[in-house]
Design a protein around this motif. Structure first.
Motif, mmCIF file in Angstrom:
data_model
loop_
_atom_site.group_PDB
_atom_site.id
_atom_site.type_symbol
_atom_site.label_atom_id
_atom_site.label_comp_id
_atom_site.label_asym_id
_atom_site.label_seq_id
_atom_site.Cartn_x
_atom_site.Cartn_y
_atom_site.Cartn_z
ATOM 1 N N VAL A 73 0.832 -1.201 0.000
ATOM 2 C CA VAL A 73 0.000 0.000 0.000
ATOM 3 C C VAL A 73 0.870 1.255 0.000
ATOM 4 C CG1 VAL A 73 -1.571 1.365 1.435
ATOM 5 C CG2 VAL A 73 -2.040 -1.053 1.038
ATOM 6 N N ASP A 74 1.898 1.260 0.846
ATOM 7 C CA ASP A 74 2.774 2.432 0.932
ATOM 8 C C ASP A 74 3.562 2.650 -0.356
ATOM 9 O OD1 ASP A 74 1.981 2.984 3.540
ATOM 10 O OD2 ASP A 74 3.532 1.702 4.402
ATOM 11 N N ARG A 75 3.944 1.561 -1.020
ATOM 12 C CA ARG A 75 4.798 1.684 -2.196
ATOM 13 C C ARG A 75 4.015 1.829 -3.498
ATOM 14 N NH1 ARG A 75 10.066 0.361 -0.877
ATOM 15 N NH2 ARG A 75 10.313 0.993 1.290
ATOM 16 N N LEU A 76 2.895 1.130 -3.622
ATOM 17 C CA LEU A 76 2.167 1.099 -4.889
ATOM 18 C C LEU A 76 0.954 2.015 -4.914
ATOM 19 C CD1 LEU A 76 2.278 -2.767 -5.499
ATOM 20 C CD2 LEU A 76 3.866 -1.018 -6.301
ATOM 21 N N GLY A 77 0.532 2.499 -3.743
ATOM 22 C CA GLY A 77 -0.596 3.420 -3.698
ATOM 23 C C GLY A 77 -1.814 2.834 -3.025
ATOM 24 N N ALA A 78 -2.408 3.591 -2.123
ATOM 25 C CA ALA A 78 -3.527 3.095 -1.335
ATOM 26 C C ALA A 78 -4.776 2.889 -2.187
ATOM 27 C CB ALA A 78 -3.830 4.055 -0.183
ATOM 28 N N ARG A 79 -5.079 3.825 -3.092
ATOM 29 C CA ARG A 79 -6.287 3.662 -3.909
ATOM 30 C C ARG A 79 -6.154 2.450 -4.828
ATOM 31 N NH1 ARG A 79 -9.009 7.502 -8.554
ATOM 32 N NH2 ARG A 79 -7.337 6.597 -9.807
ATOM 33 N N ARG A 80 -4.972 2.283 -5.403
ATOM 34 C CA ARG A 80 -4.751 1.166 -6.314
ATOM 35 C C ARG A 80 -4.941 -0.179 -5.604
ATOM 36 N NH1 ARG A 80 -0.151 2.834 -7.849
ATOM 37 N NH2 ARG A 80 -0.914 3.965 -9.663
ATOM 38 N N LEU A 81 -4.389 -0.295 -4.400
ATOM 39 C CA LEU A 81 -4.504 -1.547 -3.643
ATOM 40 C C LEU A 81 -5.905 -1.719 -3.058
ATOM 41 C CD1 LEU A 81 -2.257 -3.678 -3.281
ATOM 42 C CD2 LEU A 81 -1.442 -1.469 -4.092
ATOM 43 N N PHE A 82 -6.576 -0.617 -2.761
ATOM 44 C CA PHE A 82 -7.965 -0.665 -2.297
ATOM 45 C C PHE A 82 -8.839 -1.315 -3.362
ATOM 46 C CE2 PHE A 82 -12.181 1.330 -1.962
ATOM 47 C CZ PHE A 82 -12.484 1.138 -0.620
ATOM 48 N N ILE A 83 -8.700 -0.868 -4.597
ATOM 49 C CA ILE A 83 -9.490 -1.421 -5.693
ATOM 50 C C ILE A 83 -9.097 -2.865 -5.969
ATOM 51 C CG2 ILE A 83 -9.977 -1.221 -8.166
ATOM 52 C CD1 ILE A 83 -9.675 1.828 -7.831
#
Length: 496
Positions: A73-83
């Motif tokens: 999440v910290d490295r790839l992005g929270a919204r991206r991992l949320f989806i």
């Protein structure tokens, strides 16, 4: 480094509703499958021993991969991992409902656990990103915690309703439209993940692999211990290897320039105290649910659906307590004292609940304990996640929430296994005979008292919590911003 945002944004009501809805989905799935287990076992051909893997596969994958999910999440992005987490949750739920055999269903449950390991830290990181530190974020976390309580209640109720009227497959199918709604809403309500800035950093692949395998083995050993026997070679070996790998992980992290988990996060009296309190609190909380449902069904003779309905007052009180009291108490006392207050009354409520149990008892004798437990739990649960987020750097909210959630999962597995063993210590069911009701009540009461004491000890430990002090930085502009955020947190939460 890729982070979801470089600055805290002001979140909208719809944004908060989406994040709370995601937590509702995760909590819903935690409870919804239990009532359906007998039907699942009969229709898919599970043995009495293998049926527990419908639950354990989810727990092992979820608890074992949280650290990796948090850092992703910290490295790839929270919204991206949320989806991504929601999508995996929905697809795995569909596969689970379509399963025609044990292997497919267990694999689907494991995939749901992977989705949860991505979704939970992503959701918590998005709360930190979208709601500014202080009273605004505290209120958002309270709503998030209340949604979790609502999901637990809905899981117990829907599990009984869907299984009775539509069949066990619908305890999985119901997640599909819920996940789809959240996936479609996410791009519209959540800001895009920030692009990488500054020097490129590695992902710490060795640390990620060691942490994931070590955590998975540890949770696997805890989940299978009751079935295999705590002294069996499989249980002892699995736990030993998992523990050794986690020690190796700490050594690797200490020598890695860009670690998966910066060890400084575990020093001081902030996150480390939170993890310890969460470990104890979740173990007794899981035990409390076990005691309550066992007493209702095995002593009072409630049906699974009636037992699910009996959880409704506890859940409604907990939801109301989260939204009504967490914010004002945080502003008045700070994180440590608020957490201690909530944990103390949770333990007190469990103890009073145990007092109300008897062979000829009734639901009304349990009401005082339910009320106090609900009030305390509604304050303590969101306070634990607020404590984990206090002082976390913008690029480390995911791993901070993952560390807290990992201690939560492992604590739940350890506490439930140990305290259920206490509850059953005086009952002989080796020949399959129905245990005497008096022996069941005695075991439940003893376990309830022990759980109450452990929870009150956790409350005392919460008083040791102290948010980390602002750290100096080589970049004046960013350092001023970070210092301001930390000082704001200190003003709102207070150092105990």
């Amino acid at each position: 480094m890729v982070s979801s945002a470089t600055r805290t944004q002001k979140g909208s009501g719809l944004t908060l509703a989406l994040l709370a809805f995601a937590q509702f989905i995760v909590a819903l799935d935690y409870n919804i499958v239990y009532v359906a287990l007998p039907d699942i076992g009969r229709e898919l051909g599970f043995t009495a021993q293998s049926l527990q893997w419908v639950v354990s596969a989810y727990v092992v994958a979820f608890g074992g991969l949280l650290l990796l999910g948090g850092r992703a999440v910290d490295r790839l992005g929270a919204r991206r991992l949320f989806i991504a987490g929601l999508t995996l949750y929905g697809v795995a739920s569909l596969v689970g409902g379509l399963a025609q055999g044990p292997g497919v269903l267990v694999a689907a449950r494991a995939a749901q656990g992977v989705g949860g390991a991505l979704l939970t830290p992503a959701t918590l990181a998005l709360v930190a990103i979208n709601f500014e530190d202080g009273p605004v974020r505290t209120k958002a976390m309270a709503v998030w915690g209340a949604a979790g309580s609502g999901g637990l209640a809905a899981g117990a109720l829907l599990g009984g309703l869907l299984t009775n009227y539509l069949g066990w497959t619908w305890v999985f199918y119901v997640n599909v439209p819920l996940a789809l709604i959240a996936v479609l809403a996410a791009p519209r309500l959540l800001g895009a993940d920030a692009r990488a800035t500054g020097p490129k950093t590695s992902f710490d692949l060795p640390g990620a692999l060691i942490a994931s395998v070590g955590s998975t083995l540890l949770v696997f050993g805890l989940a299978t211990g009751p079935e295999s026997g705590w002294g069996s070679s499989r249980t002892v070996g699995t736990l030993a290897v998992g523990f050794v790998l986690l020690l190796v992980f700490l050594i690797v992290e200490n020598k890695t320039r860009d670690p998966l988990v910066p060890l400084r996060m575990l020093t001081g009296r902030g996150l480390a105290v939170t993890m310890l309190v969460f470990f104890l609190f979740q173990g007794t909380l899981a035990t409390g649910y076990y005691l309550f449902t066992t007493y209702l069904q095995n002593v009072l003779g409630y049906s699974p659906l009636a037992a699910g309905l009996a959880f409704l007052p506890l859940t409604l009180i907990s939801m109301g307590s989260s939204t009504k009291f967490v914010g004002p108490l945080m502003g008045k006392w700070g994180v440590g004292k608020t957490l201690a207050f909530g944990a103390f009354f949770t333990g007190l409520g469990m103890g009073i609940l145990a007092v109300g149990m008897s062979t000829g008892g009734s639901f009304w004798a349990l009401v005082p304990g339910i009320v106090i437990w609900g009030l305390g739990g509604g304050i303590a649960f969101p306070s634990l996640f607020i404590a984990a987020a206090v002082g976390a750097r913008p690029g480390e909210q995911g791993v901070a929430s993952a560390l807290a959630s990992t201690s939560q999962q492992i604590g739940g597995a350890v506490g439930l296994a140990a305290l259920v063993a206490v509850a059953n210590a005086g009952i002989d069911v080796s020949k399959g005979a129905t245990p005497p009701v008096g022996a069941v009540v005695d075991g439940l009461q003893l376990t309830g008292y022990l759980a109450a004491v452990i929870t009150i000890v956790a409350a005392a430990l919460a008083l040791l919590f102290q948010p980390p002090a602002p750290e100096p930085t080589a970049e004046p502009a960013d350092g001023a911003e970070e210092s301001s955020q930390d000082q704001s947190a200190a003003q709102v939460t207070g150092a105990v």
